[in-house]
Design a protein around this motif. Structure first.
Motif, short mmCIF file in Angstrom:
data_model
loop_
_atom_site.label_atom_id
_atom_site.label_comp_id
_atom_site.label_asym_id
_atom_site.label_seq_id
_atom_site.Cartn_x
_atom_site.Cartn_y
_atom_site.Cartn_z
N UNK A 90 0.88 -1.21 0.04
CA UNK A 90 0.03 0.03 0.07
C UNK A 90 1.01 1.30 -0.03
N UNK A 91 0.46 2.19 -0.73
CA UNK A 91 1.02 3.55 -0.72
C UNK A 91 0.10 4.38 -0.51
N UNK A 92 0.16 5.27 0.59
CA UNK A 92 -0.82 5.97 1.25
C UNK A 92 -0.29 7.54 1.33
N UNK A 93 -1.23 8.49 1.24
CA UNK A 93 -0.85 9.69 1.82
C UNK A 93 -2.11 10.51 2.41
N UNK A 94 -1.73 11.19 3.33
CA UNK A 94 -2.86 11.78 4.39
C UNK A 94 -2.61 13.41 4.67
N UNK A 95 -3.46 13.89 4.61
CA UNK A 95 -3.53 15.35 4.94
C UNK A 95 -4.84 15.86 5.95
N UNK A 96 -4.58 16.88 6.65
CA UNK A 96 -5.55 17.32 7.67
C UNK A 96 -5.44 18.86 7.41
#
Length: 297
Positions: free
Chosen positions: A280-286
């Motif tokens: 899995x390749x994931x990016x997250x931003x808040x």
């Protein structure tokens, strides 16, 4: 609402408006409601929430400016009677608000000069308070350009996004909807009074997701948790319609007699996921962060 306003919450009535299994753990549901009301009680107004019956063994303790009361007797309308008693004891001319969807309590409170708002209005205020940190699409793009690029690419691939809203009965609703990004804002135009538009007017929390057509996610998937704001300003609506006309050769303003609903999206979180080389390749931003917070498998 100013600091002199007295606010009373019909605790059990508001709890009952949330389809979250409250009936299985009433004490836990009361604790959740108290936790949700606490941030509101730090703002203007003096807040009191009243629950039916005596406090449970593990009753939540009041925090900050919130006053928590339990009706001094058992039985139907116990909390209603206590709220009416508190209203009756206010000095003449005191501004008072009662949050309840109970018809009888509404009538009694209005007779005493209080303003009454339904439980849904309070739940909306709680939702907006919990997600007060939002970003426009332009702000998101500036803070997290790679994630915004990936998301925009998936959105543009079909010209549609999947919109998740909350129905009146608390169940989720998922609908395809066209989007348009203009002047740094992501807009959703909808048929006048469509079910999804009514959902957003009642509860602005929503999810946007790219369309997915393969379980292997060859292009990945993009999701955003959002707050929708209804656009009622005529100048902004006309600017959006003009830009849409230039982009697509059509706009809802062409149908002079046909109203439409328009919302712009405030982004709370955004995420991208893709399977690469069986990992899995994931990016997250808040909202509020200056870059992606997490990536990798």
């Amino acid at each position: 609402m100013d600091r002199a306003t007295r606010v009373f919450v019909d605790g059990n009535n508001v709890m009952g408006s949330r389809p979250d299994g409250w009936w299985r753990d009433r004490a836990g549901a009361a604790r959740r409601l108290i936790a949700d009301l606490t941030p509101l009680a730090r703002g203007p107004g003096a807040w009191t929430v009243v629950f039916d019956g005596p406090p449970p063994d593990e009753a939540a303790q009041p925090v900050g400016g919130l006053i928590v009361e339990y009706a001094p007797r058992h039985g139907a309308d116990a909390a209603d009677d206590r709220i009416v008693e508190l209203l009756s004891g206010l000095p003449p001319g005191t501004d008072a608000v009662v949050y309840t969807s109970d018809r009888r309590l509404r009538e009694r409170a209005i007779v005493l000069g209080a303003r009454v708002e339904g439980a849904s209005a309070l739940l909306r205020a709680i939702a907006e308070g919990a997600m007060s940190e939002t970003a426009s699409w332009g702000e998101f793009e500036a803070a997290s350009p790679e994630l915004a690029r990936l998301g925009r690419g998936l959105f543009d691939e079909t010209g549609l996004v999947m919109l998740g809203t909350i129905r009146k009965d608390g169940f989720p609703r998922v609908s395809p909807v066209e989007f348009f990004i203009f002047s740094g804002e992501l807009y959703l135009g909808m048929i006048w009074q469509s079910y999804k538009a009514q959902d957003l007017k009642r509860d602005p929390r929503c999810m946007l997701m790219s369309t997915v057509h393969d379980k292997q996610l060859p292009d990945g998937e993009f999701k955003m948790a959002c707050i929708a704001t209804e656009v009622t300003d005529e100048a902004e609506r006309k600017a959006w319609a003009s830009a849409l006309l230039e982009h697509m050769g059509w706009s809802p303003e062409d149908d002079d007699d046909e109203p439409y609903d328009l919302f712009k999206i405030g982004i709370v979180t955004a995420s991208f996921a893709k399977i690469e080389n069986e990992d899995w390749y994931r990016l997250f931003w808040r909202a509020g962060d200056q870059a992606e917070l997490a990536r990798g498998g």
